[in-house]
Design an enzyme around this catalytic site. Structure first.
Site, PDB file in Angstrom:
ATOM      1  N   SER A 331       0.729  -1.152   0.044  1.00  0.00           N
ATOM      2  CA  SER A 331       0.008  -0.180   0.234  1.00  0.00           C
ATOM      3  C   SER A 331       0.913   1.257  -0.007  1.00  0.00           C
ATOM      4  O   SER A 331       0.372   2.290  -0.742  1.00  0.00           O
ATOM      5  CB  SER A 331      -0.888  -0.019   1.141  1.00  0.00           C
ATOM      6  OG  SER A 331      -1.872  -1.259   1.049  1.00  0.00           O
ATOM      7  N   HIS A 382       0.361   4.638   4.672  1.00  0.00           N
ATOM      8  CA  HIS A 382      -0.128   5.320   3.405  1.00  0.00           C
ATOM      9  C   HIS A 382       0.232   6.494   3.043  1.00  0.00           C
ATOM     10  O   HIS A 382       0.786   6.904   2.083  1.00  0.00           O
ATOM     11  CB  HIS A 382      -1.676   5.182   3.678  1.00  0.00           C
ATOM     12  CG  HIS A 382      -2.344   3.873   3.684  1.00  0.00           C
ATOM     13  ND1 HIS A 382      -3.642   3.770   3.670  1.00  0.00           N
ATOM     14  CD2 HIS A 382      -1.899   2.855   3.315  1.00  0.00           C
ATOM     15  CE1 HIS A 382      -3.731   2.699   3.416  1.00  0.00           C
ATOM     16  NE2 HIS A 382      -2.902   1.906   3.410  1.00  0.00           N
TER      17      HIS A 382
END
Length: 550
Positions: A331, A382
């Site tokens: 991610s 993230h």
């Protein structure tokens, strides 16, 4: 170190899948395939045909307007340039105007169409310059007809009439057109009109081709390589204990703060290719397929590798600095692809917002909101990956858009930012660590029989930090091995006070109490350990021995 001893929550990260969609394609909207044939409206002087297309050529070639729509008869053009506030959109009409009422109705219809365009562009306000090219003005029009703007919600239509011999003067008096000589030849032939029209279409085609080339710098290869690698690693995890098993994840390189503090910094890289569960793998694989191919096409293969890996590393670093949970996943690197697209938007804002910009920003915001509201999503990873993607893209830039000074500034800024984060992140003082990291590092020390090092880490936390039951238990274990039974006894009692169901603490305390002659109290704790965990033979044996001898 067993899976039961790990005691670390698994934090997964989830990226929302999306497909890059353009609000408009690269082609010219609404042009009939046969429209390039010679078409001349008979009731308008050829000189004004020429002026009409000369203005269009000026807007496309020199003002960088993009043709949105060209009518089949080639007597109406809509053009767009989102970077020019005073005339975001220009509409041009070639028509001999008869009556003022027709002009009023036309401007009202134009305002309706302009409002639709404003909404499709996602703009707060839209300024439309509505240009009429005519041989004569309407017979019944007053001077105010082409001076007062028409407003429709958030769209403003500003009319401009170019008619007869006054056309040139009108253009020269308009600040938007005053920088060009608009003098018309005394005689204009069909060939002259076709020539300027052809020049306009050629300039528009070149503009479209140039934009398309920004998205097609190369064919993706390493996107598929990274997808294959993470699929292979997933199957390896499943064959060696499961992708959701903490011990398996740690063994194969997941981000685990205690071991990274111990020097295993390669764990900044390996988590990029590991995934926790089939859903995590599926979502990240789909996101990588669409985002990765787009970024690799735009930046080229070598730049893509740099962006993807740097983003993944900065995502792992941010996760290490700001979260303690065991984590893995691509991610961070995928958010780095988002960051690279944002950097593309910095270089080419008009193209970015006309094509994918709104989608990209919406998906990023949605992911961040989900990260803050849904437990188990590693939002630090993230955000770290997103920032890393912007910085990495700024360092390598886009092909044919090299700016050495700016790239050096991005490189220097990246080094400074990482240095600041590292200096303010996890340091050498255990009291500044979160309790899970303290316990994890201590557990590693105990597993390696480094009793004194474990005590050195745990004692300051017990005295000045925020210990939990495990902290007290690990410290007592190290103290037992160092033959410091008195403090070990106190710390085991503290562990039980924190968690009365801690059967290992009850058992160890019973052993220490036996050694100090406190057998009745030892029986109480041996019984409690046995009641909490009847499957342990050692608990049962100690409990029965104490029962028989008291």
């Amino acid at each position: 170190m067993s899976g039961n001893d790990c005691r670390v929550g698994v934090k997964t990260s989830l990226t929302v899948f999306f497909v890059l969609q353009c609000k408009k394609g690269f082609g010219i909207v609404g042009i009939d395939k046969g429209s390039f044939k010679k078409k001349v409206v008979d009731d308008v002087d050829l000189r004004y045909h020429y002026l009409f297309w000369k203005i269009a050529h000026y807007l496309v070639e020199f003002k960088q307007y993009r043709i949105l729509n060209l009518s089949p008869n080639q007597d109406e053009i809509w053009l767009e340039n989102t970077g020019i506030k005073e005339a975001n959109v220009i509409r041009m009409v070639l028509k001999d105007l008869d009556w003022g009422n027709w002009v009023k109705r036309d401007m009202e219809l134009t305002s309706v169409n302009g409002e639709k365009i404003r909404k499709s562009l996602g703009k707060r306000q839209l300024q439309v310059k509505n240009i009429y090219v005519s041989t004569f003005p309407p017979v019944d029009s007053g001077p105010d007809l082409f001076q007062e703007p028409v407003n429709n919600q958030k769209t403003t239509i500003q009319p401009l009439l170019l008619h007869g011999d006054q056309s040139v003067d009108t253009l020269m008096n308009d600040p938007f057109f005053s920088e060009v000589d608009w003098d018309l030849p005394n005689e204009v032939l069909d060939a002259n009109v076709e020539w300027i029209k052809s020049m306009t279409m050629t300039a528009s085609s070149k503009q479209i081709q140039k934009e398309r080339q920004l998205f097609e710098k190369g064919k993706p290869f390493f996107t598929y390589f990274f997808i294959a690698l993470q699929l292979i690693m997933f199957f390896i995890l499943e064959l060696n204990g499961g992708s959701k098993d903490p011990q398996t994840l740690i063994e194969f390189g997941a981000k685990y703060n205690p071991l990274m503090i111990e020097g295993e910094w390669w764990r900044l890289v390996t988590p990029i290719f590991l995934h926790i569960g089939i859903l995590h793998l599926l979502m990240n694989t789909l996101a990588l397929f669409y985002l990765g191919t787009a970024v690799e096409k735009m930046f080229g293969r070598i730049r893509f590798i740099f962006i993807y890996m740097i983003s993944g590393i900065t995502g792992s670093l941010a996760s290490f600095l700001f979260t303690s949970n065991l984590s893995a996943g691509a991610s961070g690197a995928i958010f780095g692809c988002f960051g690279a697209l944002l950097y593309f938007g910095v270089l080419y804002p008009k193209i970015f917002f006309r094509t994918m910009g709104t989608n990209i920003i919406a998906v990023i915001l949605l992911n961040l909101v989900l990260g803050f509201t849904i437990p188990g999503i590693d939002n630090a990873g993230h955000i770290g990956g997103l920032i890393g993607g912007v910085l990495a893209a700024g360092i390598v830039s886009l092909p044919n858009a090299l700016r050495p000074l700016r790239q050096l500034l991005f490189l220097g800024g990246s080094i400074v930012l990482i240095g600041v984060l590292m200096s303010r992140g996890i340091g050498t003082d255990p009291t500044s660590w979160d309790v899970d990291t303290v316990n994890g590092v201590a557990q590693e020390k105990i597993s390696n029989q480094q009793w004194e090092e474990a005590e050195k880490i745990l004692l300051p936390v017990v005295e000045d930090g925020s210990p939990n039951a495990q902290t007290f238990f690990y410290l007592s274990y190290a103290e037992i091995k160092l033959n410091k039974l008195a403090p070990a006894k106190n710390h085991l009692k503290a562990a039980i006070d924190e968690n009365g169901q801690f059967h290992e603490a009850h058992y160890n305390l019973a052993l220490i109490l036996i050694d100090s002659g406190e057998r009745k109290e030892a029986l109480v704790h041996a019984k409690k350990a046995y009641e909490l965990n009847r499957q342990d033979d050692n608990y049962e044996k100690l409990y029965k021995e104490l029962q028989e001898n008291i």
